[in-house]
Every structure is written in structure tokens, then in C-alpha cells.
Enzyme design. Structure first.
Site, PDB file in Angstrom:
ATOM      1  N   SER A 102       0.836  -1.198   0.000  1.00  0.00           N
ATOM      2  CA  SER A 102       0.000   0.000   0.000  1.00  0.00           C
ATOM      3  C   SER A 102       0.871   1.249   0.000  1.00  0.00           C
ATOM      4  O   SER A 102       0.407   2.349  -0.262  1.00  0.00           O
ATOM      5  CB  SER A 102      -0.903   0.023   1.241  1.00  0.00           C
ATOM      6  OG  SER A 102      -1.848  -1.009   1.179  1.00  0.00           O
ATOM      7  N   HIS A 103       2.130   1.080   0.342  1.00  0.00           N
ATOM      8  CA  HIS A 103       3.046   2.213   0.428  1.00  0.00           C
ATOM      9  C   HIS A 103       4.296   1.892  -0.382  1.00  0.00           C
ATOM     10  O   HIS A 103       4.917   0.858  -0.209  1.00  0.00           O
ATOM     11  CB  HIS A 103       3.430   2.479   1.890  1.00  0.00           C
ATOM     12  CG  HIS A 103       2.278   2.403   2.828  1.00  0.00           C
ATOM     13  ND1 HIS A 103       1.331   3.396   2.928  1.00  0.00           N
ATOM     14  CD2 HIS A 103       1.872   1.428   3.669  1.00  0.00           C
ATOM     15  CE1 HIS A 103       0.429   3.046   3.823  1.00  0.00           C
ATOM     16  NE2 HIS A 103       0.734   1.859   4.283  1.00  0.00           N
ATOM     17  N   ASP A 270      -4.017  -4.073   4.774  1.00  0.00           N
ATOM     18  CA  ASP A 270      -3.375  -3.618   6.001  1.00  0.00           C
ATOM     19  C   ASP A 270      -4.341  -2.822   6.875  1.00  0.00           C
ATOM     20  O   ASP A 270      -3.933  -2.151   7.817  1.00  0.00           O
ATOM     21  CB  ASP A 270      -2.111  -2.817   5.708  1.00  0.00           C
ATOM     22  CG  ASP A 270      -2.370  -1.544   4.916  1.00  0.00           C
ATOM     23  OD1 ASP A 270      -3.363  -1.508   4.177  1.00  0.00           O
ATOM     24  OD2 ASP A 270      -1.576  -0.595   5.030  1.00  0.00           O
ATOM     25  N   ASP A 272      -6.102  -0.170   6.855  1.00  0.00           N
ATOM     26  CA  ASP A 272      -6.180   1.267   7.101  1.00  0.00           C
ATOM     27  C   ASP A 272      -7.273   1.938   6.275  1.00  0.00           C
ATOM     28  O   ASP A 272      -7.773   2.990   6.657  1.00  0.00           O
ATOM     29  CB  ASP A 272      -4.828   1.953   6.882  1.00  0.00           C
ATOM     30  CG  ASP A 272      -4.262   1.767   5.477  1.00  0.00           C
ATOM     31  OD1 ASP A 272      -4.824   0.961   4.708  1.00  0.00           O
ATOM     32  OD2 ASP A 272      -3.254   2.422   5.159  1.00  0.00           O
ATOM     33  N   ARG A 273      -7.662   1.346   5.166  1.00  0.00           N
ATOM     34  CA  ARG A 273      -8.752   1.900   4.366  1.00  0.00           C
ATOM     35  C   ARG A 273     -10.048   1.143   4.668  1.00  0.00           C
ATOM     36  O   ARG A 273     -10.022   0.033   5.169  1.00  0.00           O
ATOM     37  CB  ARG A 273      -8.429   1.834   2.881  1.00  0.00           C
ATOM     38  CG  ARG A 273      -7.159   2.576   2.515  1.00  0.00           C
ATOM     39  CD  ARG A 273      -6.866   2.510   1.028  1.00  0.00           C
ATOM     40  NE  ARG A 273      -5.544   3.002   0.725  1.00  0.00           N
ATOM     41  CZ  ARG A 273      -5.226   4.288   0.572  1.00  0.00           C
ATOM     42  NH1 ARG A 273      -6.175   5.207   0.663  1.00  0.00           N
ATOM     43  NH2 ARG A 273      -3.985   4.668   0.314  1.00  0.00           N
ATOM     44  N   LYS A 368      -4.710   6.374   9.141  1.00  0.00           N
ATOM     45  CA  LYS A 368      -6.099   6.056   8.825  1.00  0.00           C
ATOM     46  C   LYS A 368      -6.408   4.691   9.416  1.00  0.00           C
ATOM     47  O   LYS A 368      -5.522   3.858   9.574  1.00  0.00           O
ATOM     48  CB  LYS A 368      -6.327   6.081   7.315  1.00  0.00           C
ATOM     49  CG  LYS A 368      -5.433   5.139   6.527  1.00  0.00           C
ATOM     50  CD  LYS A 368      -5.664   5.258   5.036  1.00  0.00           C
ATOM     51  CE  LYS A 368      -4.973   6.451   4.446  1.00  0.00           C
ATOM     52  NZ  LYS A 368      -3.501   6.298   4.345  1.00  0.00           N
TER      53      LYS A 368
END
Length: 632
Positions: A102-103, A270, A272-273, A368
Site C-alpha cells: 500500500s506504500h 493492512d 487502514d482503508r 487512517k
């Protein structure tokens, strides 16, 4: 313990991601004596990387490494662990390596990535990541303790070694314990437990929270067992990739006699969304954060004393702005990047924040948080139904959203991504959009000649942000055309290296007439689209035109995603949103519908939850592929 030196000299090249890790120490992040967290979303290669990072940490004098059991720890949980966990010896984490694509996606298939979070639990700011990157371009060697045995990260416990700088510990722990403890300080679990009879959710933490703590039926959980390949699916929580959930909630193309649940939610790999769904109803991320902010004080105990302020990323719709104005809250508009929210939160200026790309959070951590967003929505539903839990008719997700629209107005919203664009042409196009800002009277004249019912452009600026805390300035964050009725048109450019660029276009129409807030999004956006359609055609550079493909067909199919149904629509007939992209990006995309592509488009028309990219592939002159995506 032996400490080995690995050198990049004499052709001995080491993997770039190891250079990233080695660059952290030179990037000004303290290693000697530190406590670091290492975990991720459980994707392929994560367990191997945990062992490698552990050996590099030991060689660099790190005192202890905290690892989630089986290397699992979601991004928000990592933030919570950094901020909340205290080791048996009183230690606190000074930072974390998060393993997730994601990053900064890397690897042959962009299916792996590493992110560094700071001591406040939030992402490293640009000043740090820029320095780390700079160091990776010059570093020629790194330290690693290759003789350090692998640690069994499937078993909870502390393993101790003798390191080059003294004692070195690897602490494997169940990260869900810390996170659940934190969630219980924020939400009224008993109130949610009374509400829950069925819900749907994707997340590795779902069973712990929703089944064991809140009493939900385990059959309501989908894809909640972590897998290295995510079960062959895509980890993002949106209408395209959360297919099974979308179908179950009555938003898919297939019909079913089974009544959908009243509430559904998804988190990404992960966690966070998040995505929030009601029965046959989709809540846009921009609406979600606005509704949480509007109801937080009454519904969530953590916010009972009031909100310090609210914030959103610049491209996110202005729904949160209206709530802030009505509730007299401090409001902040920041560039894309969660670290900007973190600065405000560290200064006590912001309680709730969000972004249009399915990210929502609060000041309980500095990331997030998908599970937090789901619990926030369940808390709001529980509060709205506190006197009606035994009744026949619950106040539903759709009821809550429509009441919000009636109170604050609705922001019809859409986003398009155009990828792998020639970087030079993309930059020139953005420059043309900037130059148009100096002649708004001409822009408005053209618009009014086409659609007199479109509000005038009252401002056009290139977004620049001066941080309210540290005073740092972020320039060139996007081009905004702002209309008198609250509507917006936003262009953002990213990835301007030699490989290609991405242009993101955001279209937003504000409607405060409560009798018009229930319209189809395409219908509501049509006047804005048609009004601007020819505005840029006479101003665009011929060089930009020649570098980009041309012509969108007069009829093409797109999902009406906000309403949960598909339709084939003639662009000329409705002045569909794509027409705006056609003109503003000057004949940007050429859709060629044939073979498998045609089948993919048909799937998208039939319903949501389909692969969009295949149906919207297009080709530039010379055969370079460009992808145009419907809004996420």
C-alpha cells in the site's frame, strides 16, 4: 555475534530495499538503543523480511524489536502499538517498519513495499523520507548479523541474544490485544453489541472484535483469514474488488432471493482503508467522514467533550467543510498524505479526518484506521436506534445518509485516473490549466454560452499548503477551479518521472436543495460537465494534443457506481462526466472496445464489483498504453 559488512563495491550490488533500511540510520532516525516495530499485512515475503530486518537491527545496535505474531500487524495497529504499548521493561517504540505494498510498491509486480513510521505513530514526513532516499543513492555497504538465528515469530514470547552493542531482544506478541483495548476506550462496545445481529466485514482483526467481543455471527465475516496472496484477490476495499461483499449487500449484477444485511463494511489488506455499505446502498468516502464528524459527539464516547477540529485532503469533496461550518468547528484542508493530519493532531487541533481514497481516522492514532471507521458507523447506527432496537424498522445506513444530505446538502462527486501519460505532455497540460486561471471571465463566458444554469467559476488556484504547526510549505499540490455554488473541479499530477505520469481529475457538484439530493450522480453532474465541455478546447496546446490520444466514442457504458446499478449511456445524450475529461484533457482517451475488453465493459455495465481497468483500457498513438479508470 558476528557482524558482516556487505559492500556495493566491485559489482556486489545489494537489493534496493535493503539500502532503504540502511538509509534510515543515516536519515536521522536513531538506531542504537532503540525499540522498533516490524510487521505488516502478511503478504508474500513478509516473514523473510522480518528476519532480515531483525538481523540488520541487531547489527546496528537496536536494543529490541517488536514483531506481531506471524508478522501480522495492520498499519493502524502499528500506529497504536507505537503510541500505546509499554514493554515489560518499560520500553516504548521509537518507530516502525511496515511491510505492505500500500506504500511505495516495489518488486517485479509491485506487490511488496516498506514504509517507515515515526515515534508519534504516523508516517515519516517528506523531510525524512527525502533524506532516506538521498542516502540510498550513495550508500555502498550495510551491517547485518547473518549468524543470528531466525526467530520463531509464530510463537508469542521474548527471545534474547547478545548483540554487538549489548543485549538484543525480539518480542513476538499478539497485537490485537493492544488494539482492542484502545478501541474499548473510544466506543461503547455494549451499545454496539446490542445492535449487532448481522454484518459483513473484511479484516484480520474482525473475528477478535466483531465475533468474540461484540457477539456477531462468524458467518458474517468474509476473507478474514490472512493469506500471503490475499486469496488471489485484490486487497483494496472498493466496489470493484470487494466483489463478494458487494454482491451480498445487493449491489452486484446478480439477483438473489436472500435479503441483504443492513450493514456491510470492508477493510483493505493492512486495514487502514475502509468501505461502508448499507442494504443496496454505497456510502462515498467523502460522505462517510462528514457523517462521522456530524454525529461523533452524540454517538461516540471518546468525542463526548467535543471535537477539536476536522480536516480533509484537498481532493476530497467539501462535504466535511459544510459540517464544520454548521457546527462551528475548526477546519483544515491539507495536501494528500496522512502525515499532514498527524501534525495537526499532535498539536491538538484535529479530532477527525479523511480522504477520498477510502481513508478515515481520528486522533486516537496517527494513521487512517479501517476498523475504527466501521466501529464509528456502528456506533452512529446504535445511537440512532437506541430507542428502537426491538422495533420492526431500524434507522438504516441509507436513512442516515439521506438525512445528512437533507441537513447539509449533497456533494455529487467523481474521480478519474489517467495513467502512464507522457510526462512532458502531462506537465504542459497542467501548465495550460494554470494559465487559464488568469482569464476567468473568458472561461465563464464560454461556460454560460453552453449552459447558463452552471454557476460561475469564482476562483482558480494552484493549491499550496503552509503547515499550521511547523510552517513548512507544500507547493504544486493540484489545480482547483472553484464555483460559486460550492462545486469544484480539481486536477492533480503525480509520477512525473521518465516512465510516465498520472493525471487525476475530480469533479464535484454541490446541491443544497433537499428535493434534489436523491438524484442519480450522472444526472446531477451533467450540467457541470456540459457547461465546461468546450471551455478548454480553444485554449489547449497543440503539442499537448499531439502527444495524447483522441476521441471518445459517442456512446459507452459505465457503472452508475454511487447508486449501485449499471447503465449504458450516450455521452451526447447525457453529457456524461467523461465528456468533461474529453475536453479538459483535450481528447485525452481513445477507448477501443473489442474482444475481452468489450466483455469487461459489459460486466461493468451489468453491475458494480467488476474489474474496471480491462473495460477502460485505451491506447496512445504509437502503441503506448494509457488507462482511464472510472472514479474509485
Amino acid at each position: 555475534m558476528q557482524v558482516d559488512w556487505w559492500s556495493g563495491e566491485d559489482g556486489n550490488f545489494f537489493p534496493e530495499w535493503r539500502a532503504d533500511l540502511a538509509g534510515v540510520e543515516r536519515g536521522g532516525i536513531r538506531a542504537v538503543g532503540a525499540t522498533i516495530v516490524v510487521s505488516g499485512d502478511g503478504r508474500y515475503f513478509s516473514k523473510d523480511v522480518v528476519q532480515i530486518i531483525t538481523k540488520m537491527a541487531a547489527a546496528n545496535g537496536v536494543r529490541r524489536v517488536w514483531v506481531g505474531q506471524n508478522s501480522l500487524m495492520s498499519t493502524p495497529v502499528v500506529s497504536a502499538v507505537i503510541r500505546e504499548r509499554i514493554g515489560a521493561d518499560g520500553s516504548k517504540a521509537t518507530g516502525a517498519f511496515i511491510l505492505t505494498a500500500s506504500h511505495n510498491p516495489g518488486g517485479p509486480k509491485e506487490d511488496f513495499g516498506i514504509k517507515y513510521n515515526m515515534g508519534n505513530g504516523g508516517p515519516a514526513p517528506e523531510s525524512v523520507t527525502d533524506k532516506i532516499f538521498s542516502n540510498t543513492t550513495t550508500i555502498s555497504e550495510y551491517l547485518i548479523s547473518e549468524d543470528l538465528p531466525d526467530v520463531d515469530i509464530s510463537v508469542v514470547g521474548v527471545t534474547s541474544f547478545s548483540g554487538p552493542e549489548g543485549p538484543f531482544d525480539v518480542d513476538v506478541f499478539d497485537s490485537s490485544v493492544n488494539y482492542i483495548k484502545l478501541m474499548k476506550t473510544i466506543f461503547d462496545f455494549e451499545a454496539i453489541k446490542k445492535l449487532l445481529t448481522s454484518q459483513s466485514l473484511h479484516s484480520a482483526y474482525a473475528k477478535h472484535i466483531f465475533v468474540e467481543e461484540l457477539g456477531a455471527d462468524e458467518s458474517s465475516l468474509l476473507n478474514c483469514v490472512p493469506k500471503e496472496d490475499f486469496g488471489g484477490g485484490h486487497p483494496d476495499p472498493n466496489l470493484t474488488y470487494a466483489k463478494e461483499l458487494v454482491e451480498r449487500m445487493g449491489l452486484g449484477k446478480s439477483s438473489s432471493n436472500v435479503e441483504p444485511p443492513e450493514f456491510g463494511a470492508a477493510a483493505d489488506g493492512d486495514a487502514d482503508r475502509n468501505m461502508i455499505l448499507g442494504k443496496r446502498f454505497f456510502v462515498t468516502p467523502s460522505d462517510s467522514v462528514a457523517i462521522i464528524a456530524a454525529n461523533a459527539v452524540q454517538s461516540i464516547p471518546y468525542f463526548a467533550s467535543g471535537l477539536k477540529g476536522v480536516a480533509r485532503s484537498m481532493p476530497t469533496s467539501a462535504a466535511l467543510d459544510v459540517v464544520a461550518k454548521n457546527l462551528n468547528l475548526k477546519f483544515f484542508e491539507v495536501p494528500t498524505g496522512w502525515n499532514f493530519f498527524g501534525n495537526l493532531m499532535d498539536a491538538g487541533m484535529c479530532s477527525i479526518c479523511g480522504e477520498e481514497s477510502f481513508g478515515t481516522g481520528s486522533d486516537h492514532i496517527r494513521e487512517k484506521d479501517g476498523i475504527w471507521a466501521v466501529l464509528a458507523w456502528l456506533s452512529i447506527i446504535a445511537f440512532k436506534n437506541k430507542d428502537n432496537l426491538g422495533g420492526d424498522k431500524l434507522v438504516t445506513v441509507e436513512d442516515i445518509v439521506r438525512q445528512h444530505w437533507a441537513t447539509y446538502g449533497r456533494h455529487y462527486y467523481s474521480r478519474y485516473d489517467y495513467e502512464n501519460v507522457d510526462a512532458g505532455a502531462a506537465k504542459e497540460l497542467m501548465a495550460n490549466l494554470v494559465s487559464m486561471q488568469s482569464s476567468l471571465s473568458d472561461v465563464n463566458k464560454l461556460i454560460k454560452e453552453i449552459r447558463s444554469d452552471v454557476s460561475e467559476v469564482v476562483a482558480a488556484v494552484e493549491f499550496e499548503y503552509k503547515d499550521h504547526v511547523d510552517g513548512s510549505v507544500s507547493k504544486n499540490q493540484g489545480i482547483r477551479y472553484l464555483f460559486g455554488d460550492g462545486s469544484r473541479l480539481v486536477f492533480r499530477l503525480s509520477g512525473t518521472g521518465s516512465v510516465g505520469a498520472t493525471i487525476r481529475v475530480y469533479i464535484e457538484q454541490y446541491e443544497k436543495d433537499s428535493s434534489k439530493t436523491g438524484r442519480d450522480s450522472q444526472e446531477a453532474l451533467a450540467p457541470l460537465v456540459v457547461g465546461i465541455r468546450e471551455t478548454v478546447l480553444t485554449s489547449s496546446s497543440e503539442q499537448s494534443i499531439s502527444a495524447l490520444p483522441c476521441d471518445i466514442p459517442s456512446t459507452i457504458a459505465f457503472p452508475r457506481e454511487f447508486e449501485g446499478k449499471g447503465s449504458t449511456v450516450g455521452l451526447e445524450e447525457l453529457g456524461l462526466r467523461v465528456a468533461l475529461v474529453d475536453s479538459m484533457l483535450h481528447k485525452f482517451v481513445n477507448f477501443r472496445i473489442e474482444g475481452e475488453v468489450a466483455e469487461a465493459v459489459a460486466d461493468a455495465v451489468d453491475g458494480l464489483g467488476q474489474e474496471r481497468d480491462g473495460g477502460q483500457s485505451c491506447r496512445r498513438m504509437g502503441g503506448v498504453e494509457v488507462v482511464g479508470r472510472p472514479p474509485l
